[in-house]
Design an enzyme around this catalytic site. Structure first.
Site, PDB file in Angstrom:
ATOM      1  N   ASP A  67       0.816  -1.216   0.000  1.00 24.41           N
ATOM      2  CA  ASP A  67       0.000   0.000   0.000  1.00 24.41           C
ATOM      3  C   ASP A  67       0.852   1.270   0.000  1.00 24.41           C
ATOM      4  O   ASP A  67       2.065   1.212   0.198  1.00 24.41           O
ATOM      5  CB  ASP A  67      -0.965  -0.001   1.191  1.00 24.41           C
ATOM      6  N   HIS A 137      -7.469  -5.171   9.959  1.00 29.65           N
ATOM      7  CA  HIS A 137      -7.154  -4.844   8.554  1.00 29.65           C
ATOM      8  C   HIS A 137      -5.797  -5.418   8.173  1.00 29.65           C
ATOM      9  O   HIS A 137      -4.891  -5.500   8.994  1.00 29.65           O
ATOM     10  CB  HIS A 137      -7.265  -3.338   8.271  1.00 29.65           C
ATOM     11  N   GLU A 142      -9.821  -2.311   5.109  1.00 27.22           N
ATOM     12  CA  GLU A 142     -10.436  -2.004   6.392  1.00 27.22           C
ATOM     13  C   GLU A 142     -11.615  -2.917   6.732  1.00 27.22           C
ATOM     14  O   GLU A 142     -12.262  -3.481   5.847  1.00 27.22           O
ATOM     15  CB  GLU A 142     -10.920  -0.549   6.400  1.00 27.22           C
TER      16      GLU A 142
HETATM   17  C1  F6R Z   1       1.171  -1.378   6.122  1.00 31.72           C
HETATM   18  C2  F6R Z   1      -0.084  -2.108   6.200  1.00 31.72           C
HETATM   19  C3  F6R Z   1      -0.943  -2.051   7.402  1.00 31.72           C
HETATM   20  C4  F6R Z   1      -0.167  -2.359   8.693  1.00 31.72           C
HETATM   21  C5  F6R Z   1      -1.075  -2.295   9.913  1.00 31.72           C
HETATM   22  C6  F6R Z   1      -0.326  -2.538  11.195  1.00 31.72           C
HETATM   23  O1  F6R Z   1       1.823  -1.617   4.885  1.00 31.72           O
HETATM   24  O2  F6R Z   1      -0.426  -2.739   5.252  1.00 31.72           O
HETATM   25  O3  F6R Z   1      -2.000  -2.967   7.250  1.00 31.72           O
HETATM   26  O4  F6R Z   1       0.412  -3.628   8.602  1.00 31.72           O
HETATM   27  O5  F6R Z   1      -1.703  -1.053   9.965  1.00 31.72           O
HETATM   28  O6  F6R Z   1       0.573  -1.491  11.429  1.00 31.72           O
HETATM   29  P1  F6R Z   1       1.668  -1.556  12.593  1.00 31.72           P
HETATM   30  O7  F6R Z   1       2.652  -2.583  12.180  1.00 31.72           O
HETATM   31  O8  F6R Z   1       2.281  -0.176  12.598  1.00 31.72           O
HETATM   32  O9  F6R Z   1       0.943  -1.898  13.835  1.00 31.72           O
END
Ligand code: F6R
Length: 245
Positions: A67, A137, A142
């Site tokens: 993303d 997600h 989402e």
């Molecule tokens: C980022 C992504 C998101 C994160 C998720 C968790 O490329 O795809 O889905 O993996 O928001 O984020 P953290 O690791 O910061 O808790």
């Protein structure tokens, strides 16, 4: 689904790095689906150390990221292109021309179409690395009434914007939309590796490990449809999520 329970988050990241290393060892030109956010940072640090020690060679590796934030260009320090260069690509012997992070600038629909093409062109990822949001997600797909199959522009929900705010100076700067690989692209990877840590992820992980249900209210539950998923969590999170081996 295989669940690996480790002693702590660092150990989870070391295990994940080892799995990525093995994927590259088995196929020098492996295509990796990569994630950003806080979770993978120590995984990338471990891979950088392995690369410096000659334990993993990125020279033929190809990558595609999950993303990118809408509105942020590649030079913005919080863009995911910048993140990938800064946290991994600048420190290993990868050819940056073989790395792809979708653009966050310009026409989001055209960008999403390009991402979709990049996921499938030349074969789908040999391994997809995933973090997970507090609402389940994955790749910013989402939680809600439905998930989308193809890559698309996603409206980030308040809890995600809140979680991402820790990386920005002010709340107003936090992007509210992202271009996201759809669930079809994620599930098309040959192997999926999800790493999670911290009490805030307990509900999302419980939804995956505690029953057989699949629901768009927890998009990570769609991973149950995939034949080769490994989830790496530490003992604390496993206990909180009620996981019993
Ligand atoms: C980022 C992504 C998101 C994160 C998720 C968790 O490329 O795809 O889905 O993996 O928001 O984020 P953290 O690791 O910061 O808790």
């Amino acid at each position: 689904m295989k669940v690996i329970v480790t002693e702590n988050y660092q150990q989870s990241c070391d295990v994940a790095a080892k799995i990525i290393q093995q994927t590259i060892q088995a196929k020098a030109d492996a295509k990796l689906g990569l994630a950003t956010g806080g979770t993978p940072v120590p995984i990338y640090e471990a891979l950088i150390a392995m690369n410096k020690n000659g334990e993993v060679d990125f020279s033929q590796v190809r990558t595609v990221n999950l993303d990118e934030y809408c509105g942020l260009g590649p030079d913005h320090p919080q863009s995911y292109r910048y993140f990938m260069n800064d946290k991994l690509f600048n420190h290993v012997n990868i050819n940056k021309e073989n790395t792809y992070v979708v653009s966050g600038l310009g026409d989001p629909n055209a960008n999403a179409e390009e991402l979709e093409r990049m996921v499938f062109e030349g074969g789908t990822p040999d391994l997809q690395l995933l973090g997970i949001g507090t609402n389940g997600h994955v790749g910013f797909n989402e939680a809600g009434d439905f998930v989308q199959a193809k890559s698309h522009m996603e409206n980030l929900v308040p809890s995600t914007i809140e979680a991402n705010a820790r990386f920005f100076e002010t709340r107003d700067e936090v992007p509210t939309q992202a271009i996201s690989m759809g669930m079809k692209g994620i599930l098309a990877a040959k192997k999926i590796l999800l790493v999670a840590s911290g009490p805030s992820k307990q509900d999302a992980i419980r939804g995956i490990v505690a029953n057989d249900n699949i629901t768009p209210q927890n998009p990570a539950t769609f991973l149950k449809l995939h034949p080769d998923v490994t989830i790496v969590i530490d003992r604390e999170l496993a206990d909180l999520a009620g996981y019993q081996a």
